[in-house]
Design a protein around this motif. Structure first.
Motif, PDB file in Angstrom:
ATOM      1  N   UNK A   6       0.838  -1.203   0.000  1.00  0.00           N
ATOM      2  CA  UNK A   6       0.000   0.000   0.000  1.00  0.00           C
ATOM      3  C   UNK A   6       0.872   1.251   0.000  1.00  0.00           C
ATOM      4  N   UNK A   7       1.917   1.254   0.827  1.00  0.00           N
ATOM      5  CA  UNK A   7       2.823   2.405   0.875  1.00  0.00           C
ATOM      6  C   UNK A   7       3.593   2.572  -0.427  1.00  0.00           C
ATOM      7  N   UNK A   8       4.004   1.456  -1.011  1.00  0.00           N
ATOM      8  CA  UNK A   8       4.681   1.525  -2.302  1.00  0.00           C
ATOM      9  C   UNK A   8       3.768   2.141  -3.361  1.00  0.00           C
ATOM     10  N   UNK A   9       2.524   1.703  -3.366  1.00  0.00           N
ATOM     11  CA  UNK A   9       1.564   2.235  -4.341  1.00  0.00           C
ATOM     12  C   UNK A   9       1.350   3.729  -4.119  1.00  0.00           C
ATOM     13  N   UNK A  10       1.260   4.155  -2.870  1.00  0.00           N
ATOM     14  CA  UNK A  10       1.066   5.578  -2.570  1.00  0.00           C
ATOM     15  C   UNK A  10       2.285   6.394  -2.991  1.00  0.00           C
ATOM     16  N   UNK A  11       3.464   5.913  -2.651  1.00  0.00           N
ATOM     17  CA  UNK A  11       4.688   6.621  -3.042  1.00  0.00           C
ATOM     18  C   UNK A  11       4.864   6.687  -4.550  1.00  0.00           C
ATOM     19  N   UNK A  12       4.526   5.584  -5.210  1.00  0.00           N
ATOM     20  CA  UNK A  12       4.636   5.523  -6.673  1.00  0.00           C
ATOM     21  C   UNK A  12       3.667   6.515  -7.321  1.00  0.00           C
ATOM     22  N   UNK A  13       2.465   6.633  -6.758  1.00  0.00           N
ATOM     23  CA  UNK A  13       1.484   7.595  -7.280  1.00  0.00           C
ATOM     24  C   UNK A  13       1.967   9.031  -7.066  1.00  0.00           C
ATOM     25  N   UNK A  68      -0.176   5.724 -11.859  1.00  0.00           N
ATOM     26  CA  UNK A  68      -1.326   5.959 -10.993  1.00  0.00           C
ATOM     27  C   UNK A  68      -2.197   4.710 -10.798  1.00  0.00           C
ATOM     28  N   UNK A  69      -2.017   3.703 -11.641  1.00  0.00           N
ATOM     29  CA  UNK A  69      -2.858   2.499 -11.570  1.00  0.00           C
ATOM     30  C   UNK A  69      -2.750   1.727 -10.250  1.00  0.00           C
ATOM     31  N   UNK A  70      -1.546   1.498  -9.702  1.00  0.00           N
ATOM     32  CA  UNK A  70      -1.494   0.735  -8.443  1.00  0.00           C
ATOM     33  C   UNK A  70      -2.242   1.433  -7.301  1.00  0.00           C
TER      34      UNK A  70
END
Length: 165
Positions: A6-13, A68-70
């Motif tokens: 979840x944190x990876x997805x947020x950081x990636x976004x 933004x997809x993850x």
């Protein structure tokens, strides 16, 4: 869902948002230069736009859009047909949700494999952007990472403890 994913997805976004902000800034600068050119032309002058603007925007958008997809998947921001499914029993709703998540994982992995093949071909062919002459294959890397993270988020959701709808 796994906190790390979840944190990876947020950081990636957030990183994708930074890329989008860079696109907006470069576009704004280019438009300002075109406006300055129009004004300068009144007195016989000329102001050039940013060289390679189209190359940069095309390559950056291709990366940012997938980044933004993850996060969208992590927030369950995908399209859901709640109207149709809401009248079904809770067990069937959970089953359909898991099935859809499994299909999402399969789609993300399929797109990842196809994009990796595309990147390999682009690199082997030595494809360069038309104006700036940048190699195009490195711009596939954020997309590949995005697709892998999207699959990981959906897989994490699929194996997580079910939540009653």
């Amino acid at each position: 869902m796994d906190v790390v994913i979840h944190r990876l997805a947020a950081g990636w976004a957030i990183l994708g948002g930074v890329v989008l902000a860079a696109i907006v800034l470069v576009t704004t600068a280019n438009i300002a230069l075109f406006a300055a050119h129009r004004v300068a032309a009144l007195w016989g002058g000329s102001v050039a736009g940013l060289p390679g603007y189209e190359d940069f925007v095309r390559l950056a958008v291709s990366a940012a859009a997938l980044m933004l997809l993850p996060w969208c998947q992590a927030r369950r921001g995908h399209v859901a047909v709640d109207l149709f499914v809401s009248g079904m029993p809770a067990g069937l709703q959970r089953l359909l949700d898991r099935l859809w998540l499994a299909l999402t994982v399969a789609l993300a992995v399929f797109l990842l494999v196809m994009a990796a093949q595309g990147m390999a071909e682009t690199r082997a062919d030595g494809v360069l952007s038309p104006i700036l002459g940048w190699p195009e294959w490195p711009f596939y890397l954020p997309g590949l990472a995005s697709l892998a993270l999207w699959a990981a988020v959906a897989a994490s959701q699929a194996i997580a403890r079910p939540v009653d709808p």
